[in-house]
Every structure is written in C-alpha cells, then in structure tokens.
Motif scaffolding. Sequence first.
Motif, mmCIF file in Angstrom:
data_model
loop_
_atom_site.group_PDB
_atom_site.id
_atom_site.type_symbol
_atom_site.label_atom_id
_atom_site.label_comp_id
_atom_site.label_asym_id
_atom_site.label_seq_id
_atom_site.Cartn_x
_atom_site.Cartn_y
_atom_site.Cartn_z
ATOM 1 N N VAL A 248 0.835 -1.203 0.000
ATOM 2 C CA VAL A 248 0.000 0.000 0.000
ATOM 3 C C VAL A 248 0.868 1.251 0.000
ATOM 4 C CG1 VAL A 248 -1.690 1.318 1.331
ATOM 5 C CG2 VAL A 248 -1.958 -1.154 1.091
ATOM 6 N N SER A 249 1.972 1.218 0.732
ATOM 7 C CA SER A 249 2.882 2.370 0.751
ATOM 8 C C SER A 249 3.451 2.639 -0.640
ATOM 9 C CB SER A 249 4.026 2.131 1.738
ATOM 10 O OG SER A 249 3.547 2.128 3.059
ATOM 11 N N GLU A 250 3.748 1.571 -1.379
ATOM 12 C CA GLU A 250 4.278 1.725 -2.738
ATOM 13 C C GLU A 250 3.239 2.399 -3.646
ATOM 14 O OE1 GLU A 250 5.988 -1.001 -6.473
ATOM 15 O OE2 GLU A 250 4.948 -1.962 -4.791
ATOM 16 N N ILE A 251 1.989 1.940 -3.553
ATOM 17 C CA ILE A 251 0.928 2.524 -4.385
ATOM 18 C C ILE A 251 0.691 3.978 -3.991
ATOM 19 C CG2 ILE A 251 -1.515 2.375 -5.023
ATOM 20 C CD1 ILE A 251 -1.283 -0.683 -4.523
ATOM 21 N N LEU A 252 0.617 4.238 -2.686
ATOM 22 C CA LEU A 252 0.367 5.598 -2.215
ATOM 23 C C LEU A 252 1.496 6.536 -2.634
ATOM 24 C CD1 LEU A 252 -1.335 7.586 -0.563
ATOM 25 C CD2 LEU A 252 -0.100 6.829 1.483
ATOM 26 N N SER A 253 2.734 6.100 -2.485
ATOM 27 C CA SER A 253 3.876 6.930 -2.871
ATOM 28 C C SER A 253 3.851 7.227 -4.372
ATOM 29 C CB SER A 253 5.175 6.216 -2.494
ATOM 30 O OG SER A 253 6.299 6.954 -2.913
ATOM 31 N N PHE A 254 3.477 6.237 -5.165
ATOM 32 C CA PHE A 254 3.380 6.409 -6.611
ATOM 33 C C PHE A 254 2.338 7.477 -6.953
ATOM 34 C CE2 PHE A 254 1.534 4.591 -10.706
ATOM 35 C CZ PHE A 254 2.568 5.034 -11.518
ATOM 36 N N ILE A 255 1.181 7.408 -6.287
ATOM 37 C CA ILE A 255 0.114 8.383 -6.543
ATOM 38 C C ILE A 255 0.534 9.778 -6.081
ATOM 39 C CG2 ILE A 255 -2.245 9.029 -5.911
ATOM 40 C CD1 ILE A 255 -2.888 6.025 -5.754
ATOM 41 N N GLN A 256 1.182 9.867 -4.929
ATOM 42 C CA GLN A 256 1.648 11.174 -4.446
ATOM 43 C C GLN A 256 2.620 11.803 -5.440
ATOM 44 O OE1 GLN A 256 3.233 9.929 -0.654
ATOM 45 N NE2 GLN A 256 1.402 10.556 0.474
ATOM 46 N N THR A 257 3.482 10.977 -6.025
ATOM 47 C CA THR A 257 4.428 11.482 -7.023
ATOM 48 C C THR A 257 3.697 11.983 -8.260
ATOM 49 O OG1 THR A 257 6.174 9.984 -6.247
ATOM 50 C CG2 THR A 257 6.405 10.873 -8.474
ATOM 51 N N LEU A 258 2.730 11.198 -8.745
ATOM 52 C CA LEU A 258 1.979 11.585 -9.942
ATOM 53 C C LEU A 258 1.168 12.855 -9.702
ATOM 54 C CD1 LEU A 258 0.638 8.120 -11.159
ATOM 55 C CD2 LEU A 258 2.468 9.459 -12.190
ATOM 56 N N ALA A 259 0.602 12.965 -8.502
ATOM 57 C CA ALA A 259 -0.204 14.145 -8.160
ATOM 58 C C ALA A 259 0.660 15.337 -7.782
ATOM 59 C CB ALA A 259 -1.150 13.814 -7.010
ATOM 60 N N ASN A 260 1.956 15.072 -7.589
ATOM 61 C CA ASN A 260 2.895 16.095 -7.105
ATOM 62 C C ASN A 260 2.384 16.700 -5.796
ATOM 63 O OD1 ASN A 260 5.279 17.604 -7.239
ATOM 64 N ND2 ASN A 260 4.257 19.322 -8.244
ATOM 65 N N ASP A 261 1.914 15.802 -4.915
ATOM 66 C CA ASP A 261 1.275 16.260 -3.678
ATOM 67 C C ASP A 261 1.364 15.157 -2.625
ATOM 68 O OD1 ASP A 261 -0.375 17.236 -1.669
ATOM 69 O OD2 ASP A 261 -1.876 18.016 -3.065
ATOM 70 N N ASP A 262 2.204 15.370 -1.614
ATOM 71 C CA ASP A 262 2.378 14.332 -0.599
ATOM 72 C C ASP A 262 1.306 14.376 0.488
ATOM 73 O OD1 ASP A 262 3.169 16.525 0.869
ATOM 74 O OD2 ASP A 262 5.264 15.897 1.106
ATOM 75 N N THR A 263 0.288 15.232 0.316
ATOM 76 C CA THR A 263 -0.824 15.237 1.274
ATOM 77 C C THR A 263 -1.872 14.176 0.933
ATOM 78 O OG1 THR A 263 -2.177 16.892 0.108
ATOM 79 C CG2 THR A 263 -0.511 17.709 1.649
ATOM 80 N N VAL A 264 -1.776 13.560 -0.247
ATOM 81 C CA VAL A 264 -2.692 12.464 -0.589
ATOM 82 C C VAL A 264 -2.507 11.358 0.436
ATOM 83 C CG1 VAL A 264 -3.262 10.708 -2.311
ATOM 84 C CG2 VAL A 264 -2.658 13.032 -3.044
ATOM 85 N N LYS A 265 -3.604 10.848 0.966
ATOM 86 C CA LYS A 265 -3.502 9.865 2.055
ATOM 87 C C LYS A 265 -4.614 8.825 1.963
ATOM 88 C CE LYS A 265 -6.257 12.641 5.277
ATOM 89 N NZ LYS A 265 -6.290 13.319 6.597
ATOM 90 N N ASP B 248 4.915 12.362 -17.650
ATOM 91 C CA ASP B 248 4.355 13.463 -16.874
ATOM 92 C C ASP B 248 4.764 14.762 -17.567
ATOM 93 O OD1 ASP B 248 4.032 15.606 -15.014
ATOM 94 O OD2 ASP B 248 4.072 14.193 -13.344
ATOM 95 N N PRO B 249 3.787 15.508 -18.122
ATOM 96 C CA PRO B 249 4.154 16.684 -18.905
ATOM 97 C C PRO B 249 4.687 17.846 -18.067
ATOM 98 C CG PRO B 249 1.777 16.578 -18.639
ATOM 99 C CD PRO B 249 2.329 15.309 -18.055
ATOM 100 N N VAL B 250 4.450 17.803 -16.764
ATOM 101 C CA VAL B 250 4.907 18.882 -15.896
ATOM 102 C C VAL B 250 6.350 18.648 -15.461
ATOM 103 C CG1 VAL B 250 4.491 20.160 -13.760
ATOM 104 C CG2 VAL B 250 2.549 19.325 -15.118
ATOM 105 N N THR B 251 6.654 17.410 -15.033
ATOM 106 C CA THR B 251 8.003 17.106 -14.553
ATOM 107 C C THR B 251 8.917 16.557 -15.640
ATOM 108 O OG1 THR B 251 7.473 14.819 -13.930
ATOM 109 C CG2 THR B 251 7.025 16.546 -12.297
ATOM 110 N N GLY B 252 8.319 16.057 -16.721
ATOM 111 C CA GLY B 252 9.108 15.453 -17.785
ATOM 112 C C GLY B 252 9.494 14.010 -17.532
ATOM 113 N N LYS B 253 9.043 13.428 -16.416
ATOM 114 C CA LYS B 253 9.396 12.041 -16.104
ATOM 115 C C LYS B 253 8.571 11.071 -16.939
ATOM 116 C CE LYS B 253 9.491 8.603 -12.400
ATOM 117 N NZ LYS B 253 9.172 8.295 -10.980
ATOM 118 N N GLN B 254 9.255 10.067 -17.535
ATOM 119 C CA GLN B 254 8.566 9.020 -18.295
ATOM 120 C C GLN B 254 8.071 7.967 -17.312
ATOM 121 O OE1 GLN B 254 8.575 9.383 -21.888
ATOM 122 N NE2 GLN B 254 6.853 7.959 -21.769
#
Length: 307
Positions: free
Chosen positions: A134-151, A217-223
């Motif tokens: 679950v931590s892996e999935i949550l961390s992935f979503i926080q990165t995509l959202a560019n927001d570590d407040t997602v919980k 990710d068009p904002v960060t440029g990460k593939q």
Amino acid sequence: MKHLQQILSQACDSVRKEIAIGKTANYIPALARINPNKFGAAIVTVEGEIFRYGDATEPFSIQSISKVFALTLALNKLGDQLWLRVGREPSGSAFNSIVQLEKELGIPRNPLINAGALAVTDVLLEKSSSDNCVSEILSFIQTLANDDTVKIDAEVAQSELNTAHRNISLAEFMKSFNNIRCDVSEVVKAYCHHCAISMNCEQLARSFLFLANEGKDPVTGKQVVSPQRARRINSIMMLCGHYDASGDFAFRVGLPGKSGVGGGIVAVVPNVAAITVWSPCLNSNGNSHAGTAALEAITQATRWNIL
C-alpha cells in the motif's frame, strides 16, 4: 473555442438537476454517510493549466480508480507476463461477480473489476507485506499528483475490510486456481486500503496526466510508462473502466476513463488534458449519475472525443 473555465462551468451548471439522483455506495457504511449533494470537477491540461468547479478541492474516496495505478505498477513490474494472470476483455457482468470467474477457471476478465484488481494486488504483494504494498501505491500516486498530502482514509479502509465478504470469496476462489499466491487476508487488506485512498478532483486529474501525454508526466518530464503501455492502459479503461456500463460510457463520453463507487470519474483526453468529476450518488451500474452527465456535457462542449 471558449475558455475552458467557462466551458467547465457551463457544462457543470447544465447538469446540476442530476445531482443526488441515485444512491451512495451504502454497502460500505463510511461511504453511505457522504453528503449526496456534493459535486465537483476539475480539468488539468498537459500544459499544467488547472480549471475547477464546485467541490473540486474536497477529498473523496477514489475506490476503484486506484485500480489504474495498481495496474500501472504491475505492468512496470511484470510487463506482458501480467496478462497470464488477468484478461483484457470487457466483463459484461457486475464488478464483483463470481459467476464469470468460475466459468473462466479463476482468470479475471480484466484488471478493472474486483477480481482482476485482487490479482493485480497479489502481483504487487509478492515478496512484500500489505503495508509495504500500500505504501508503494500511495507513494506512486503522491508522485503523480505532485502532492504528498494524498492519504488513505483509515475509516473507509476499515469499513471496507469489515464488509469485504465478497472480495474475500473472489480471492479464495482464485487461490484455488493458484491465481492468488499470497495470503488472502493480506491481499484483501492491501486492496481495501488502496481503494480507500482519498483525493480531490484536482489531484486526481493531475495524477492521470501521464496517460494523456504518452506515458510522460508533462509537468516534470518524467517518463512514467512507455507510450505503448500508456496507450494500452487507456484502451483497457475505454473497454472496461465503468464495469458493465463501459459501452454506454464510451457511447456518451467517448474517452478512456475510470469510475469508482466513491462517486469519482476520471477521463483522459489524449494529448490535451485529464478531467475528474465527483458526485457521490451512483446509478445502477455503480457509476456516478451526475458525474457521467457532466462528462458528457463537457465533451459535447469541447468536442473532445477519440471516437
């Protein structure tokens, strides 16, 4: 074309009479208590522009929308080997049906119904624990959202675990065919927790931008994934993203998307934007009634349609 904020506002205003038609997901007690009059929407473009409407910044339980993130991680882990565990066809059955699973010898029809998502979660759980998964999935979503407040909403997660009888049955049935390899209780625990991730419309649209931009990710440029894999994930959402009403959603909206019984729907406009709508009352297929109507109005106004 009119400014997107004006289009979004006019489209959402036009369907306000649809709000509160249907029922909240009352089989999950924590979701049954949500105010049925909530309604929000957001558009985030690949240029990073953000347009909001109504309750766009209020968090809600994303539920089955989390299956798309889990699928993305599982494909990055296993590649095409994943398709030995789960199919790619529309189900035509309820999202928690066991009948089709029995006929097809424990191989779920696709990764966006419950049985398929349980198999995908099992893949992510191998050689790990439910908490780490679950931590892996949550961390992935926080990165995509560019927001570590997602919980994770702990109350919703516990409510789902308390009423997970059907999901436990699906997992146990697949285990009898060796298509669940980890402990069933750990798989169901991880599944219920990633479905209980809480996000708002803006965060959710932002986190789907990579699927609107050929995997980058068009904002960060990460593939995040390859262009081919992004197209495949979008194809699966188009065919299977709305349970046994996926055909009707494609007919009305014409975009890849994924719904959740928390009332959220995300749609992807390739090379343009991601759209999220949220309205908690569901139709008989488990999709947001007002949310579907809003997306139809938005796509009609913008002429965003891949078909």
